[in-house]
Design a protein around this motif. Structure first.
Motif, PDB file in Angstrom:
ATOM      1  N   PHE A 192      62.556 -96.447  23.197  1.00 37.74           N
ATOM      2  CA  PHE A 192      62.632 -94.998  23.391  1.00 37.74           C
ATOM      3  C   PHE A 192      62.670 -94.658  24.875  1.00 37.74           C
ATOM      4  CE2 PHE A 192      60.666 -90.750  23.769  1.00 37.74           C
ATOM      5  CZ  PHE A 192      61.626 -90.027  23.061  1.00 37.74           C
ATOM      6  N   SER A 193      61.972 -95.442  25.687  1.00 38.00           N
ATOM      7  CA  SER A 193      61.966 -95.179  27.132  1.00 38.00           C
ATOM      8  C   SER A 193      63.357 -95.325  27.733  1.00 38.00           C
ATOM      9  CB  SER A 193      60.990 -96.127  27.839  1.00 38.00           C
ATOM     10  OG  SER A 193      61.342 -97.481  27.592  1.00 38.00           O
ATOM     11  N   SER A 194      64.182 -96.233  27.181  1.00 39.78           N
ATOM     12  CA  SER A 194      65.540 -96.385  27.709  1.00 39.78           C
ATOM     13  C   SER A 194      66.405 -95.200  27.299  1.00 39.78           C
ATOM     14  CB  SER A 194      66.163 -97.701  27.253  1.00 39.78           C
ATOM     15  OG  SER A 194      66.573 -97.650  25.906  1.00 39.78           O
ATOM     16  N   LEU A 195      66.143 -94.641  26.110  1.00 41.08           N
ATOM     17  CA  LEU A 195      66.871 -93.442  25.690  1.00 41.08           C
ATOM     18  C   LEU A 195      66.510 -92.252  26.579  1.00 41.08           C
ATOM     19  CD1 LEU A 195      66.653 -93.677  21.780  1.00 41.08           C
ATOM     20  CD2 LEU A 195      68.466 -94.503  23.301  1.00 41.08           C
ATOM     21  N   GLN A 196      65.240 -92.161  26.966  1.00 46.53           N
ATOM     22  CA  GLN A 196      64.823 -91.103  27.891  1.00 46.53           C
ATOM     23  C   GLN A 196      65.548 -91.241  29.233  1.00 46.53           C
ATOM     24  OE1 GLN A 196      60.619 -92.209  27.424  1.00 46.53           O
ATOM     25  NE2 GLN A 196      60.177 -90.069  26.955  1.00 46.53           N
ATOM     26  N   THR A 197      65.628 -92.461  29.734  1.00 44.86           N
ATOM     27  CA  THR A 197      66.302 -92.705  31.013  1.00 44.86           C
ATOM     28  C   THR A 197      67.781 -92.335  30.922  1.00 44.86           C
ATOM     29  OG1 THR A 197      64.781 -94.478  31.589  1.00 44.86           O
ATOM     30  CG2 THR A 197      66.905 -94.467  32.717  1.00 44.86           C
ATOM     31  N   ASN A 198      68.433 -92.764  29.836  1.00 43.78           N
ATOM     32  CA  ASN A 198      69.844 -92.458  29.667  1.00 43.78           C
ATOM     33  C   ASN A 198      70.079 -90.961  29.538  1.00 43.78           C
ATOM     34  OD1 ASN A 198      72.316 -92.078  27.572  1.00 43.78           O
ATOM     35  ND2 ASN A 198      72.683 -93.812  28.940  1.00 43.78           N
ATOM     36  N   ALA A 199      69.197 -90.280  28.814  1.00 41.28           N
ATOM     37  CA  ALA A 199      69.330 -88.833  28.641  1.00 41.28           C
ATOM     38  C   ALA A 199      69.271 -88.108  29.976  1.00 41.28           C
ATOM     39  CB  ALA A 199      68.232 -88.328  27.705  1.00 41.28           C
ATOM     40  N   LEU A 255      83.597 -78.039  31.973  1.00 39.06           N
ATOM     41  CA  LEU A 255      83.960 -78.828  30.807  1.00 39.06           C
ATOM     42  C   LEU A 255      83.869 -80.309  31.155  1.00 39.06           C
ATOM     43  CD1 LEU A 255      84.990 -78.830  27.878  1.00 39.06           C
ATOM     44  CD2 LEU A 255      87.321 -78.793  28.787  1.00 39.06           C
ATOM     45  N   TYR A 256      83.040 -81.034  30.419  1.00 38.37           N
ATOM     46  CA  TYR A 256      82.800 -82.451  30.709  1.00 38.37           C
ATOM     47  C   TYR A 256      83.250 -83.310  29.526  1.00 38.37           C
ATOM     48  CZ  TYR A 256      79.851 -80.712  34.504  1.00 38.37           C
ATOM     49  OH  TYR A 256      79.382 -80.065  35.629  1.00 38.37           O
ATOM     50  N   LEU A 257      84.026 -84.336  29.825  1.00 33.67           N
ATOM     51  CA  LEU A 257      84.443 -85.316  28.825  1.00 33.67           C
ATOM     52  C   LEU A 257      83.536 -86.526  28.970  1.00 33.67           C
ATOM     53  CD1 LEU A 257      88.285 -85.075  29.514  1.00 33.67           C
ATOM     54  CD2 LEU A 257      86.873 -83.628  28.015  1.00 33.67           C
ATOM     55  N   THR A 258      82.945 -86.980  27.870  1.00 34.21           N
ATOM     56  CA  THR A 258      81.959 -88.046  27.960  1.00 34.21           C
ATOM     57  C   THR A 258      82.350 -89.214  27.061  1.00 34.21           C
ATOM     58  OG1 THR A 258      80.506 -87.335  26.132  1.00 34.21           O
ATOM     59  CG2 THR A 258      80.203 -86.264  28.272  1.00 34.21           C
ATOM     60  N   TYR A 259      81.821 -90.373  27.399  1.00 32.24           N
ATOM     61  CA  TYR A 259      82.034 -91.581  26.590  1.00 32.24           C
ATOM     62  C   TYR A 259      80.706 -92.277  26.372  1.00 32.24           C
ATOM     63  CZ  TYR A 259      82.937 -96.511  25.625  1.00 32.24           C
ATOM     64  OH  TYR A 259      82.904 -97.776  25.087  1.00 32.24           O
ATOM     65  N   GLY A 260      80.471 -92.660  25.140  1.00 33.99           N
ATOM     66  CA  GLY A 260      79.312 -93.469  24.799  1.00 33.99           C
ATOM     67  C   GLY A 260      79.781 -94.678  24.017  1.00 33.99           C
ATOM     68  N   ILE A 261      79.046 -95.764  24.097  1.00 29.65           N
ATOM     69  CA  ILE A 261      79.434 -96.994  23.413  1.00 29.65           C
ATOM     70  C   ILE A 261      79.666 -96.694  21.934  1.00 29.65           C
ATOM     71  CG2 ILE A 261      78.715 -99.340  22.840  1.00 29.65           C
ATOM     72  CD1 ILE A 261      76.981 -99.162  25.448  1.00 29.65           C
ATOM     73  N   SER A 262      80.816 -97.087  21.436  1.00 26.74           N
ATOM     74  CA  SER A 262      81.306 -96.588  20.156  1.00 26.74           C
ATOM     75  C   SER A 262      80.361 -96.792  18.991  1.00 26.74           C
ATOM     76  CB  SER A 262      82.657 -97.225  19.820  1.00 26.74           C
ATOM     77  OG  SER A 262      83.649 -96.756  20.699  1.00 26.74           O
ATOM     78  N   GLU A 263      79.696 -97.949  18.890  1.00 23.82           N
ATOM     79  CA  GLU A 263      78.954 -98.211  17.672  1.00 23.82           C
ATOM     80  C   GLU A 263      77.652 -97.425  17.563  1.00 23.82           C
ATOM     81  OE1 GLU A 263      78.470-102.230  16.575  1.00 23.82           O
ATOM     82  OE2 GLU A 263      80.541-102.388  15.916  1.00 23.82           O
ATOM     83  N   ALA A 264      76.992 -97.131  18.636  1.00 28.16           N
ATOM     84  CA  ALA A 264      75.772 -96.317  18.546  1.00 28.16           C
ATOM     85  C   ALA A 264      75.099 -96.203  19.891  1.00 28.16           C
ATOM     86  CB  ALA A 264      74.793 -96.893  17.544  1.00 28.16           C
ATOM     87  N   GLY A 265      75.843 -96.170  20.942  1.00 27.87           N
ATOM     88  CA  GLY A 265      75.203 -96.214  22.246  1.00 27.87           C
ATOM     89  C   GLY A 265      75.069 -94.866  22.910  1.00 27.87           C
ATOM     90  N   PRO A 266      74.107 -94.752  23.802  1.00 24.58           N
ATOM     91  CA  PRO A 266      74.009 -93.559  24.636  1.00 24.58           C
ATOM     92  C   PRO A 266      75.198 -93.444  25.584  1.00 24.58           C
ATOM     93  CG  PRO A 266      71.934 -94.766  24.572  1.00 24.58           C
ATOM     94  CD  PRO A 266      72.979 -95.655  23.981  1.00 24.58           C
TER      95      PRO A 266
END
Length: 479
Positions: free
Chosen positions: A165-172, A285-296
């Motif tokens: 969860f701490s890595s998700l907080q950092t990515n967020a 307007l921001y276009l974003t990419y996250g790792i396709s299978e389930a990544g932040p």
């Protein structure tokens, strides 16, 4: 009683005070006190005999309840795994086994439904029910972790990515900085929270910043969405490319309070991005990419600041994120994207649980399975999934590019391809297109297919095209 002190874990991963700045839209249908819900749920989960680190499947709709339940499960030393509340029963039963889950939370169901999951009893918890799995196996995960179920791009539906969860907080927070999100923003969450865009980039980001979070949810209806922006003074929101197309087709503009909009979950067509910018001067307007299978999130493109030639890009990597292309040859301009960051998943569990992590140049890299090119300034351009590239009669065919072409055709809401094999030989592929019945009438199907085929090279043409006519306003098209 499962005391976190006994396991030497943190008392709180999400602090109760972070749950006080949350409201809902009318479509969610409730004005619940999230802090009060959280305390009730926490008392229940801290009194359960499950071992620390056991997965708890949460199949609830977007609501304050969902966020309160997520926090209570996490803070009790268990591992929340959000799944769609509409997940078929057979799939739920399989996920219980594959995730070594100890419990399932869902809406009230008949006894036969629970036995179909392999769960013998269900207890009431607020307006939901909790089914405990008899003789659940030892956990595959640890306290402080979260499982994000893989999306439709995964080869197996019953698999998940395990994150601290701490890595998700950092990515967020890194994503928030890349789009200029602040504590003063009012963030609308209308995408499903069981996907990482809404869970990490919006919900966890809002909790970490102390921003106001307004929870809405599927189904996506353009008039309702626009009214929510105005009524709740929303300054930041996120949509998928399909939803962006629906918004572009609607004559009513965004409320002036909307400062920024992000697009993620799939590649947005440059023409749609350009149209949105032209219709809403001053919008970020921001276009974003996250790792396709389930990544932040991995990268961000500030579409309102780049040249028109870069509207097809997903931008530059976030701070703390490195990328490289694994090219098949020295002369190749494209290659599989590798990502190195301290916010990567730790492992995969369930079916197709091979974790695509490799060691290279002394670093830990994740093989995304996505094919990209990169320009001289580092901007990334998505070309398709690795699995989208097939060879038909010695011709290399990019199914990802074909799907993107189809999605740019007026009336197409979604596109799916299926590879066809005859014995051990690759015969070709089939297309399944979900189309807006108000744009593509059922009697126009053959004419529509003919026009589409003319846009494809001979070797790119599918063996068959199936059209599914749907009402666009009632569809929820989220990755």
């Amino acid at each position: 009683m499962n005391s976190l002190a006994k396991f030497g874990q943190r008392e709180h991963y999400i602090f109760p005070g972070q749950l006080q700045n949350i409201s809902t839209t009318a479509s969610v249908g409730e004005r619940a006190d999230v802090s009060s819900l959280y305390e009730d749920y926490l008392a229940y989960w801290q009194d359960q005999p499950l071992p620390a680190g056991q997965v708890v499947l949460i199949a609830l709709p977007n609501s304050p309840d969902l966020l309160a339940m997520f926090a209570a499960v996490l803070n009790s030393g268990y591992v929340p795994a959000l799944i769609a509340p509409t997940t078929p029963g057979e799939r739920v039963a399989q996920m219980i086994v594959d995730f070594a889950a100890g419990a399932l939370i869902r809406s009230a169901a008949q006894h036969t439904t629970w036995t179909g999951y392999g769960v013998s009893q269900a207890a009431e918890l607020g307006r939901w029910q909790v089914g405990h799995v008899a003789n659940a196996p030892l956990p595959l995960t640890q306290a402080g972790q979260v499982v994000i179920a893989t999306s439709g791009t995964s080869r197996a539906f019953s698999s998940g990515c395990v994150h601290w969860f701490s890595s998700l907080q950092t990515n967020a927070l890194r994503h928030a900085r890349s789009i200029g999100l602040t504590r003063a923003d009012r963030i609308l969450v209308n995408l499903p929270m069981y996907y990482s865009t809404a869970l990490v980039a919006q919900t966890i980001a809002a909790l970490e910043l102390g921003a106001h979070l307004v929870i809405s949810g599927p189904p996506f209806l353009v008039p309702t969405y626009l009214e929510d922006l105005r009524e709740h003074h929303i300054t930041a929101s996120s949509v998928t490319p399909v939803l962006l197309r629906q918004l572009n087709a609607h004559p009513q503009p965004f409320a002036p309070c909307l400062r920024l909009l992000t697009v993620g979950g799939d590649q947005a067509a440059p023409a749609e991005v350009s149209q949105c910018l032209a219709s809403h001067p001053g919008l970020e307007l921001y276009l974003t990419y996250g790792i396709s299978e389930a990544g932040p999130r991995v990268s961000t493109c500030a579409a309102h600041r780049v040249s028109p030639q870069r509207l097809g890009s997903v931008g530059l990597p976030l701070d703390g994120t490195q990328v490289m292309l694994l090219r098949p040859g020295e002369d190749s301009l494209e290659g599989e994207l590798l990502v190195s960051s301290d916010t990567l998943l730790t492992r995969k569990i369930g079916q197709d649980s091979h974790t695509p992590i490799i060691e290279l140049q002394g670093k830990r890299w994740l093989k995304t399975g996505d094919i990209f090119s990169q320009d001289h300034e580092g901007y990334l351009y998505f070309k398709g999934r690795n699995s989208d590239f097939i060879v038909i009669r010695d011709e290399k065919v990019n199914l990802g590019a074909i799907k993107q072409l189809c999605k740019r055709v007026p009336g197409v809401l979604a596109c799916r391809t299926e590879v066809v094999r005859e014995a051990s030989t690759l015969a070709g592929f089939q297309l399944e297109l979900t189309v807006d019945r108000d744009v593509v009438r059922e009697h126009q199907g053959d004419h529509f297919k003919t026009r589409l085929l003319k846009q494809l090279k001979h070797y790119e043409r599918p063996l068959a095209i199936a059209l599914l006519h749907r009402d666009a306003q009632s569809m929820t098209n989220h990755k």
